[in-house]
Enzyme design. Sequence first.
Site, short mmCIF file in Angstrom:
data_model
loop_
_atom_site.label_atom_id
_atom_site.label_comp_id
_atom_site.label_asym_id
_atom_site.label_seq_id
_atom_site.Cartn_x
_atom_site.Cartn_y
_atom_site.Cartn_z
N ARG A 1 0.85 -1.19 0.00
CA ARG A 1 0.00 0.00 0.00
C ARG A 1 0.89 1.23 0.00
NH1 ARG A 1 -3.69 -2.44 -1.51
NH2 ARG A 1 -5.66 -2.90 -0.49
N GLU B 1 -3.51 6.99 -5.49
CA GLU B 1 -3.70 6.41 -6.82
C GLU B 1 -4.97 6.95 -7.48
OE1 GLU B 1 -3.71 2.21 -6.04
OE2 GLU B 1 -1.66 2.29 -5.25
N HIS C 1 -0.49 -0.25 -10.05
CA HIS C 1 -1.16 -1.14 -9.08
C HIS C 1 -1.72 -2.40 -9.79
CE1 HIS C 1 -3.53 -1.38 -5.06
NE2 HIS C 1 -3.27 -2.58 -5.53
C1 8YV Z 1 -6.75 -4.89 -6.13
C2 8YV Z 1 -5.48 -4.91 -3.88
O1 8YV Z 1 -6.26 -3.96 -7.04
O2 8YV Z 1 -6.10 -7.01 -3.05
C3 8YV Z 1 -5.83 -5.86 -2.79
O3 8YV Z 1 -5.81 -5.45 -1.62
O4 8YV Z 1 -5.07 -3.83 -3.63
C4 8YV Z 1 -5.58 -5.32 -5.31
O5 8YV Z 1 -5.47 -6.68 -5.46
C5 8YV Z 1 -7.97 -4.30 -5.54
O6 8YV Z 1 -8.39 -4.93 -4.40
C6 8YV Z 1 -9.09 -4.30 -6.55
O7 8YV Z 1 -10.17 -3.71 -5.98
#
Ligand code: 8YV
Length: 314
Positions: free
Chosen positions: A230, A259, A277
């Site tokens: 993150r 982002e 991401h």
């Molecule tokens: C995805 C993420 O981009 O799993 C997570 O926590 O940050 C990523 O895998 C995101 O969750 C898609 O909504």
Amino acid sequence: MQPDIVVTAPLPPFLYDPLKADYRCHDYYKSSHKPGLLAAEGARIRGLVQGGGTVTATELLDALPKLEIISVFGVGYDGVPVAYCKSRGIKVTNTPDVLTDDVADVALGLILMTGRGFVRLNRFVHAMEWEKRAPELTTKLGGRKVGILGLGRIGKAIAARTEAMGMKIAYTGRKPQAVPYEFIPDLKSLAAAVDFLVVACPGGAATRNIVDAEVLAALGKKGTLINIARGSIVDEGAIVDALKSETIKGAGLDVFAAEPHIPAELLSMDNVVLLPHVGSATRETRQAMGDLCKANLDAWFSKRKVLTLIPELM
Ligand code: 8YV
């Protein structure tokens, strides 16, 4: 009757379409009149679907008095007010395991791209520079040390990959684990000891900006920062400063503080590799995440059970 659910993030059709078939979906994310939507439908809503990075305000949850479950389309649930959900008995589920390998692949890719200069060398070839001069020499990765901040499922998958390349592994986290890697209790000492500092811990209040200017100074000129977790965990201003002043060698970043905004200074730097991401962004994995996100809702509304409850609520 189909349960009412509210959707607070953009969802891919392979998740949204099946959800629409089984639930009365309310698109809060796209709604141009959010207060109106909550006033009209809030009292009926029993489920909420959000993304991994989506921040869910307690004010929103206050407007959903019948909410039973939040199903996160992602492994990270740092945007969910967990203590609040616990106090109201709201279940929170996420999508662990199915994305572990893909996210670890991205960390490995960033290590290769920064350490071996692959992105810079790719630009070199495209610019026809090879016709004029020999490519630069880069760094041998075998024998170098990787420091993993957060040796959870994804951290362990990163360790396995880098170990296979002959790299040495150290890690920090809340406590030592039964693994054949060196445990360094303090983050600054870990940074000082390694060539690549890989951020792989959860986001949220407990880890906000823990990779700060001091940690980056400890990582030093020999060191490259990799972040696949993150943006909130790393002080982004401090990264920019550390790169500008050549306090650190480079950075490979898949995640950012705001982002999709990326600080302009990072865009122009040659020793930085930036990705949008994409840790879990393969068709196979996003499908598996979508299936699990829906399966959690289905299990709850049919059997009062969930498949992947977050650990804090177990
Ligand atoms: C995805 C993420 O981009 O799993 C997570 O926590 O940050 C990523 O895998 C995101 O969750 C898609 O909504």
